[in-house]
Design a protein around this motif. Structure first.
Motif, short mmCIF file in Angstrom:
data_model
loop_
_atom_site.label_atom_id
_atom_site.label_comp_id
_atom_site.label_asym_id
_atom_site.label_seq_id
_atom_site.Cartn_x
_atom_site.Cartn_y
_atom_site.Cartn_z
N VAL A 102 71.92 -10.18 -30.55
CA VAL A 102 71.40 -8.83 -30.77
C VAL A 102 71.98 -7.88 -29.71
O VAL A 102 72.35 -8.29 -28.62
CB VAL A 102 69.85 -8.79 -30.70
CG1 VAL A 102 69.25 -9.58 -31.85
CG2 VAL A 102 69.33 -9.29 -29.36
N TRP A 103 72.05 -6.60 -30.11
CA TRP A 103 72.45 -5.56 -29.16
C TRP A 103 71.41 -4.45 -29.18
O TRP A 103 70.63 -4.33 -30.12
CB TRP A 103 73.84 -5.01 -29.46
CG TRP A 103 73.98 -4.16 -30.70
CD1 TRP A 103 74.25 -4.59 -31.96
CD2 TRP A 103 73.86 -2.73 -30.77
NE1 TRP A 103 74.32 -3.53 -32.83
CE2 TRP A 103 74.08 -2.37 -32.13
CE3 TRP A 103 73.61 -1.72 -29.85
CZ2 TRP A 103 74.05 -1.04 -32.58
CZ3 TRP A 103 73.58 -0.41 -30.29
CH2 TRP A 103 73.80 -0.08 -31.63
N TYR A 104 71.41 -3.66 -28.12
CA TYR A 104 70.41 -2.60 -28.01
C TYR A 104 70.96 -1.41 -27.25
O TYR A 104 71.98 -1.50 -26.56
CB TYR A 104 69.15 -3.12 -27.31
CG TYR A 104 69.40 -3.83 -26.00
CD1 TYR A 104 69.74 -3.13 -24.85
CD2 TYR A 104 69.28 -5.22 -25.91
CE1 TYR A 104 69.97 -3.78 -23.65
CE2 TYR A 104 69.52 -5.88 -24.71
CZ TYR A 104 69.85 -5.16 -23.59
OH TYR A 104 70.09 -5.81 -22.41
N THR A 105 70.28 -0.32 -27.40
CA THR A 105 70.53 0.87 -26.61
C THR A 105 69.20 1.60 -26.47
O THR A 105 68.37 1.55 -27.38
CB THR A 105 71.58 1.79 -27.27
OG1 THR A 105 71.77 2.96 -26.47
CG2 THR A 105 71.15 2.22 -28.66
N GLY A 106 69.00 2.26 -25.34
CA GLY A 106 67.76 3.01 -25.20
C GLY A 106 67.35 3.20 -23.76
O GLY A 106 67.99 2.69 -22.83
N PRO A 107 66.27 3.95 -23.56
CA PRO A 107 65.82 4.29 -22.21
C PRO A 107 64.93 3.23 -21.58
O PRO A 107 64.21 2.50 -22.27
CB PRO A 107 65.03 5.59 -22.43
CG PRO A 107 64.47 5.43 -23.81
CD PRO A 107 65.51 4.67 -24.59
N ASN A 108 65.00 3.16 -20.26
CA ASN A 108 64.11 2.34 -19.44
C ASN A 108 63.53 3.23 -18.35
O ASN A 108 64.02 4.34 -18.10
CB ASN A 108 64.88 1.18 -18.80
CG ASN A 108 65.58 0.33 -19.82
OD1 ASN A 108 64.95 -0.29 -20.66
ND2 ASN A 108 66.91 0.31 -19.77
N PHE A 109 62.50 2.71 -17.67
CA PHE A 109 61.77 3.54 -16.71
C PHE A 109 61.48 2.75 -15.44
O PHE A 109 60.87 1.68 -15.50
CB PHE A 109 60.46 4.03 -17.32
CG PHE A 109 60.65 4.78 -18.61
CD1 PHE A 109 60.74 6.17 -18.62
CD2 PHE A 109 60.75 4.10 -19.82
CE1 PHE A 109 60.94 6.85 -19.81
CE2 PHE A 109 60.94 4.79 -21.01
CZ PHE A 109 61.02 6.17 -21.00
N ARG A 110 61.93 3.29 -14.32
CA ARG A 110 61.61 2.68 -13.02
C ARG A 110 61.26 3.79 -12.04
O ARG A 110 62.00 4.77 -11.91
CB ARG A 110 62.80 1.88 -12.48
CG ARG A 110 63.17 0.68 -13.34
CD ARG A 110 64.29 -0.14 -12.71
NE ARG A 110 64.74 -1.19 -13.62
CZ ARG A 110 65.73 -2.05 -13.36
NH1 ARG A 110 66.35 -1.97 -12.18
NH2 ARG A 110 66.08 -2.95 -14.25
#
Length: 416
Positions: A102-110
Motif C-alpha cells: 500500500v501507499w499513502y499521502t497525507g498530513p501528520n501532526f507533531r
C-alpha cells in the motif's frame, strides 16, 4: 491584523504553490503504482495506544503527540506518522493476499518546534509492505524511493543505509552503548537521552558529543549470522541496480519499531542538521504489537516539505501549472459566459470568466492576469450573429478572429 491566524507551527499553502504538491503526489503515485502498490487512506485520529506502540521512549510519544480525550471518553491522538495506522488497518482487516502493498499521502501532526522544512502539521508520502520477510523486498522498497527522487529531477541525494540486526542483536548493542556512554563526555541533553534510549544518543548533532559518538561501538559488531546475511543481500541488490549508497553505522532512525534494514535519504543542498528528506526500514513486530498476527513489514515515509525545498535548491520541479485555455469575456449580461465556459470545460478545456457584470476593459484585465491562451469575447454584435471573437493573448500569436459559436470548440482543438 486579522482576528485569527494560523496556530504556531502551522501554515496555509496557497495556489499556485499547491500545484507543486499535486504534481509531487502524482509522480509518487505513478512510481509506486507501477510496482503494484494500492492507495490506503487511514484516519487522522486513532486510539492513542496505536502510537504508543511505536516507542514510549521516543520524543514522538513522550513530547509531541496531540493527544486528548474525545467527547466519548476515548483517549485518542492526531496521527504523528502513518506506519502505525497502516499496521493497525492490517491487523483489523486481515487482508488475505500477501504481500500487502500500500501507499499513502497525507498530513501528520507533531507538537514540536517548527524549523525550516518541518512544521507541526506536515505531509508525507510513503509505502508499506506487510507479510513477506525477504531481503529482496527491502531492495525494492529502497529502489522505489530512489526512483521517485530521480523522477522529480533531484541529483544531490545521498542514500544512507544500516542494519539494526535482530531484536537480540539490538538489545545487546543497546547494553553495550549504555555501558560505553555511561563514562563518556556527553552534553546534558544527551545524558537525558541516554537514560531513555542509548541508541538515540547516536543521533545527536551537538559538536560536544561528536568525539564520544565517533568512538562508540558499531552495530555491525553485534550482528548475528542471519542479520549479517540479510544486510549483505540488501547491499548486493542495491549495487546490482546501480543505486549508490553509504553504509552509516551510526544511523538508527527515530522510532523504536525498526529491525534489521534501515535507511535514510539526505538532501545535499540542505543544512546537515536538517537534511533528512525521509527514510524507513523493516519493522517486524509492529503488527503483532497492535493485536495482529506476527507479520514482517517494511516501508518508508518521505517528507513533502523538505523534498520541495531540495527541489527549489536544485532548480527542479517548479510551479509549471498550465495556464487557462480560455477566458470568456461577456458584456451582454453574463448568460453567454455561463454557457460558453460550460461548453469549453465539457470539451476538456480549462476556462474561466469574469463576474459582477464588469466592463469590457475590466474583464480584459482579468483575462490578461489569468494568463489564458485565448480570450473568447461576446458583445452585442456577436450575440446577434451567434458568433464570438477569439483573441490570442500572447504577443505575436496572431490576430483575433470572429467565428461562429459552433466552430469555437473545433478551432481550439486544432490549435491546442
Amino acid at each position: 491584523m486579522p482576528a485569527f491566524q494560523t496556530s504556531p507551527g502551522m501554515r496555509d499553502i496557497l495556489p499556485p504553490d499547491t500545484a507543486r504538491w499535486r504534481r509531487l503526489n502524482a509522480v509518487f503515485a505513478d512510481v509506486v503504482g507501477a510496482a503494484g502498490y494500492g492507495q490506503i487512506i487511514t484516519p487522522l485520529i486513532e486510539d492513542v495506544g496505536v502510537f504508543t506502540r511505536i516507542g514510549e521512549a521516543t520524543d514522538v510519544v513522550t513530547k509531541e503527540l496531540y493527544a486528548f480525550e474525545d467527547r466519548g471518553g476515548r483517549h485518542v491522538s492526531l496521527r504523528p506518522e502513518l506506519t502505525a495506522g497502516v499496521c493497525r488497518a492490517f491487523a483489523q482487516h486481515r487482508p488475505a493476499a500477501l504481500p500487502w502493498k500500500v501507499w499513502y499521502t497525507g498530513p501528520n501532526f507533531r507538537q514540536e518546534k517548527a524549523q525550516r522544512g518541518r512544521y507541526r502539521q506536515f505531509d508525507q508520502v510513503g509505502i508499506e509492505v506487510l507479510g513477506v520477510d525477504d531481503a529482496h523486498l527491502d531492495v525494492e522498497v529502497i529502489a522505489l524511493a530512489s526512483e521517485f527522487y530521480r523522477r522529480l529531477g533531484l541529483s544531490q541525494i545521498t542514500l544512507v543505509v544500516n542494519s539494526l540486526g535482530e531484536p537480540e542483536d539490538r538489545a545487546a548493542y543497546v547494553d553495550a552503548l549504555a555501558a560505553y556512554f555511561a563514562t563518556a563526555d556527553l552534553t546534558e541533553q544527551s545524558r537525558s537521552t541516554l537514560e531513555k534510549n542509548p541508541l538515540r544518543v547516536l543521533d545527536s548533532k551537538r559538536e560536544h558529543d561528536a568525539a564520544a559518538i565517533a568512538g562508540a561501538p558499531k552495530i555491525s559488531e553485534f550482528h548475528s549470522d542471519g542479520a549479517a546475511a540479510h544486510f549483505a543481500t540488501v547491499l548486493a541488490g542495491l549495487t546490482r541496480l546501480g543505486i549508490d549508497f553509504v553504509v552509516e553505522p551510526k544511523l538508527v532512525r527515530g522510532l523504536d519499531y525498526y529491525r534489521r534494514t534501515i535507511f535514510e535519504f539526505q538532501g545535499g543542498t540542505l543544512d546537515s542538521a536538517q537534511n533528512a528528506l525521509g527514510g524507513g526500514g523493516r519493522y517486524d513486530g509492529l503488527v503483532e504489537a497492535l493485536g495482529g498476527p506476527a507479520t514482517p513489514g517494511i516501508g518508508f515515509a518521505l517528507g513533502v516539505d523538505r523534498t520541495l525545498l531540495a527541489c527549489d535548491d536544485e532548480g527542479v520541479f517548479g510551479d509549471d501549472s498550465a495556464p487557462l485555455d480560455a477566458f470568456v469575456v461577456d458584456v451582454v449580461g453574463g448568460q453567454e459566459a455561463v454557457a460558453i465556459t460550460a461548453e469549453l470545460r465539457a470539451a476538456g478545456f480549462t476556462a474561466d470568466r469574469g463576474y459582477d457584470d464588469r466592463s469590457m476593459k475590466a474583464q480584459m484585465k482579468l483575462a490578461n492576469r489569468s494568463d489564458a491562451r485565448f480570450a473568447v469575447i461576446v458583445g452585442d454584435d456577436e450575440l446577434a450573429s451567434d458568433s464570438v471573437i477569439l483573441r490570442p493573448m500572447a504577443r505575436d500569436a496572431g490576430d483575433q478572429q470572429t467565428m461562429s459559436r459552433s466552430d469555437l470548440i473545433s478551432h481550439l482543438k486544432a490549435h491546442s
